[in-house]
Design a protein around this motif. Structure first.
Motif, mmCIF file in Angstrom:
data_model
loop_
_atom_site.group_PDB
_atom_site.id
_atom_site.type_symbol
_atom_site.label_atom_id
_atom_site.label_comp_id
_atom_site.label_asym_id
_atom_site.label_seq_id
_atom_site.Cartn_x
_atom_site.Cartn_y
_atom_site.Cartn_z
ATOM 1 N N ALA A 162 0.865 -1.147 0.044
ATOM 2 C CA ALA A 162 -0.108 -0.018 0.075
ATOM 3 C C ALA A 162 0.688 1.354 0.095
ATOM 4 C CB ALA A 162 -0.979 0.004 1.436
ATOM 5 N N ARG A 163 2.068 1.117 0.756
ATOM 6 C CA ARG A 163 2.891 2.431 0.860
ATOM 7 C C ARG A 163 3.572 2.843 -0.588
ATOM 8 N NH1 ARG A 163 7.818 3.330 5.063
ATOM 9 N NH2 ARG A 163 8.534 5.028 3.894
ATOM 10 N N SER A 164 3.832 1.415 -1.591
ATOM 11 C CA SER A 164 4.440 1.901 -2.704
ATOM 12 C C SER A 164 3.437 2.636 -3.755
ATOM 13 C CB SER A 164 4.894 0.468 -3.341
ATOM 14 O OG SER A 164 3.512 -0.174 -3.622
ATOM 15 N N LEU A 165 1.869 2.647 -3.221
ATOM 16 C CA LEU A 165 0.954 3.266 -4.279
ATOM 17 C C LEU A 165 0.990 4.766 -4.364
ATOM 18 C CD1 LEU A 165 -1.954 0.756 -3.375
ATOM 19 C CD2 LEU A 165 -0.414 0.682 -5.244
ATOM 20 N N ASN A 166 1.343 5.273 -3.180
ATOM 21 C CA ASN A 166 1.285 6.813 -3.044
ATOM 22 C C ASN A 166 -0.159 7.239 -3.195
ATOM 23 O OD1 ASN A 166 2.632 9.149 -2.839
ATOM 24 N ND2 ASN A 166 2.990 9.620 -4.857
ATOM 25 N N ARG A 167 -1.010 6.785 -2.298
ATOM 26 C CA ARG A 167 -2.393 7.084 -2.530
ATOM 27 C C ARG A 167 -2.731 7.102 -0.841
ATOM 28 N NH1 ARG A 167 -5.304 3.469 -7.094
ATOM 29 N NH2 ARG A 167 -3.646 3.315 -8.391
ATOM 30 N N ARG A 168 -3.996 7.823 -0.663
ATOM 31 C CA ARG A 168 -4.458 7.906 0.634
ATOM 32 C C ARG A 168 -5.198 6.374 0.820
ATOM 33 N NH1 ARG A 168 -5.955 12.163 -1.222
ATOM 34 N NH2 ARG A 168 -8.182 11.618 -1.830
ATOM 35 N N VAL A 169 -4.627 5.614 1.922
ATOM 36 C CA VAL A 169 -5.119 4.256 1.886
ATOM 37 C C VAL A 169 -5.842 4.219 3.487
ATOM 38 C CG1 VAL A 169 -4.556 1.950 2.153
ATOM 39 C CG2 VAL A 169 -3.439 3.375 0.592
ATOM 40 N N LEU A 170 -6.848 3.474 3.677
ATOM 41 C CA LEU A 170 -7.700 3.302 4.721
ATOM 42 C C LEU A 170 -7.447 1.707 5.261
ATOM 43 C CD1 LEU A 170 -9.324 4.200 7.183
ATOM 44 C CD2 LEU A 170 -11.499 3.637 5.910
ATOM 45 N N PHE A 171 -7.101 1.343 6.183
ATOM 46 C CA PHE A 171 -6.991 -0.077 6.465
ATOM 47 C C PHE A 171 -8.118 -0.196 7.619
ATOM 48 C CE2 PHE A 171 -2.565 0.935 5.785
ATOM 49 C CZ PHE A 171 -2.257 0.044 4.692
ATOM 50 N N VAL A 172 -9.035 -1.427 7.329
ATOM 51 C CA VAL A 172 -10.024 -1.604 8.318
ATOM 52 C C VAL A 172 -9.946 -2.964 8.722
ATOM 53 C CG1 VAL A 172 -12.780 -1.732 8.507
ATOM 54 C CG2 VAL A 172 -11.736 -0.019 6.941
ATOM 55 N N GLY A 173 -10.107 -3.138 10.079
ATOM 56 C CA GLY A 173 -10.470 -4.581 10.630
ATOM 57 C C GLY A 173 -11.584 -4.724 11.081
ATOM 58 N N SER A 174 -12.249 -6.012 10.902
ATOM 59 C CA SER A 174 -13.582 -6.155 11.052
ATOM 60 C C SER A 174 -13.892 -7.368 11.990
ATOM 61 C CB SER A 174 -14.401 -6.395 9.871
ATOM 62 O OG SER A 174 -15.709 -6.625 10.020
ATOM 63 N N GLY A 175 -14.447 -7.217 13.157
ATOM 64 C CA GLY A 175 -14.877 -8.308 14.231
ATOM 65 C C GLY A 175 -14.319 -8.283 15.342
ATOM 66 N N GLY A 176 -14.417 -9.384 16.164
ATOM 67 C CA GLY A 176 -13.996 -9.390 17.464
ATOM 68 C C GLY A 176 -14.785 -8.354 18.362
ATOM 69 N N LEU A 177 -14.487 -8.353 19.750
ATOM 70 C CA LEU A 177 -13.363 -9.081 20.452
ATOM 71 C C LEU A 177 -14.010 -10.177 21.167
ATOM 72 C CD1 LEU A 177 -12.869 -5.473 21.617
ATOM 73 C CD2 LEU A 177 -10.874 -6.563 20.678
ATOM 74 N N SER A 178 -13.740 -10.386 22.538
ATOM 75 C CA SER A 178 -14.024 -11.653 23.015
ATOM 76 C C SER A 178 -15.786 -12.018 22.674
ATOM 77 C CB SER A 178 -13.836 -11.846 24.370
ATOM 78 O OG SER A 178 -15.027 -10.715 25.098
#
Ligand SMILES: O=C(O)CCC(=O)/C=C/C=C(\O)C(=O)O
Ligand SMILES: [Fe+2]
Length: 319
Positions: A162-178
């Motif tokens: 993603a860093r190599s793309l030179n774009r604004r990137v959003l990472f999303v983690g879905s789920g959890g917790l206990s």
């Protein structure tokens, strides 16, 4: 190059079995605030890490990790259905980059996803096809499971890509917790369920789909009355886990053992590997700071329910 992250628990029970109004309001506020924060960032690409719940991935071929070149949501529990907006060439480039980086992943041109993917897209971005998204499946329910360390390695490699793309990137983690909702296990399944887990569950007859959803709703209603009717929630573990991520303590996250996490916090807690992968991806952009952490055990949703955002420390360019 900038990146942001949002991790968020999901639940298929929202709108079916809900907590008290003040709790619901608090969660809605948390999500609305995250949505505004993301809109301000205006991401050009979203990388969404999510599990599946035997709706798209089965034991006929169960990859630990899989990247979608195309994906469509089935619309379970009333969540939005339809195609995701996957930039196919970019998703392919991502797979290629991972393979060259020493991280072997599966790929799918017909990825079928459930509420794990569609709910955060809808809630955080406004629609499941609102922004270009690379969907990344992490197996969190079909034992044997990938380790926490491999989720971290996957995330870091995706972060480098993603860093190599030179774009604004959003990472999303879905789920959890206990949590441990009544997701079936191959080891204890009867013949019918076993057949479903081996692949015939990919396109369930409507009546069976409805019965399956009702089973989860009934389990939630029972759990409100008796919090030992399923594996109990573990707020202490959840808060500790969120602290480890906030402080970037990846060595301690790597050391989490699958069997121990199941024992302490429930079998579906492995969904938090999506959070580990998302944070690891962000860490490839440099040091980060977290924001707006939220946590509350919500028995109505059979969930230790959490949310947290993060961005690279300056919030702007990383060289
Ligand atoms: O009905 C089944 O077979 C599976 C139940 C199910 O899909 C439950 C999902 C619950 C969550 O996604 C969750 O709490 O994370
Ligand atoms: Fe889930």
């Amino acid at each position: 190059m900038t990146a942001r992250l949002q991790c968020l628990s999901h639940t298929p029970l929202v709108g079916h079995v809900d907590p008290a109004q003040d709790v619901l309001h608090e969660v809605r506020q948390t999500i609305a605030e995250a949505r505004d924060w993301i809109a301000t960032f205006d991401p050009e690409l979203v990388v969404l890490f999510s599990p599946d719940h035997f709706n798209g991935f089965f034991y006929d071929t169960m990859p630990p990790f899989c990247i979608g070149m195309q994906a469509h949501a089935i619309g379970d529990f009333g969540t939005p259905a339809g195609p995701l907006n996957v930039p196919q060439e970019l998703a392919r480039d991502c797979v290629q980059a991972l393979l060259e980086d020493g991280v072997d992943v599966a790929m799918s041109y017909t990825m079928q996803v459930d509420h794990g993917f569609s709910q955060p897209l809808d809630e955080l971005l406004g629609a499941i096809d609102a922004r270009p998204v690379i969907p990344v499946f992490i197996n969190a329910v079909a034992a044997p499971l990938p380790t926490f360390a491999r989720a971290r390695v996957l995330g870091e490699a995706i972060g480098r890509f993603a860093r190599s793309l030179n774009r604004r990137v959003l990472f999303v983690g879905s789920g959890g917790l206990s949590h441990q909702p009544p997701v079936p296990e191959l080891a204890t399944a009867n013949e019918h369920i076993r057949d479903r887990l081996l692949g015939s569950g990919r396109n369930l007859p409507p009546a069976e789909r409805e019965a399956r959803q009702q089973r989860v709703i009934h389990a939630a209603l029972r759990f409100i009355e008796d919090q030992h009717s399923l594996h109990p929630l573990n707020p202490q573990w959840d808060r500790h886990f969120m602290e480890l991520l906030s402080q970037g303590r990846f060595a301690e996250l790597d050391a989490l053992r699958n069997d121990e996490v199941s024992r302490l916090a429930g079998r579906s807690t492995h969904e938090v590997k999506t959070w580990v992968a998302a944070f690891a991806a962000l860490s490839s952009f440099g040091a980060y700071e977290t924001r707006a952490p939220y946590y509350r055990p919500i028995p109505e949703w059979i969930a230790g329910f959490g949310a947290i955002g993060a961005q690279t420390q300056t919030g702007v360019a990383v060289a």
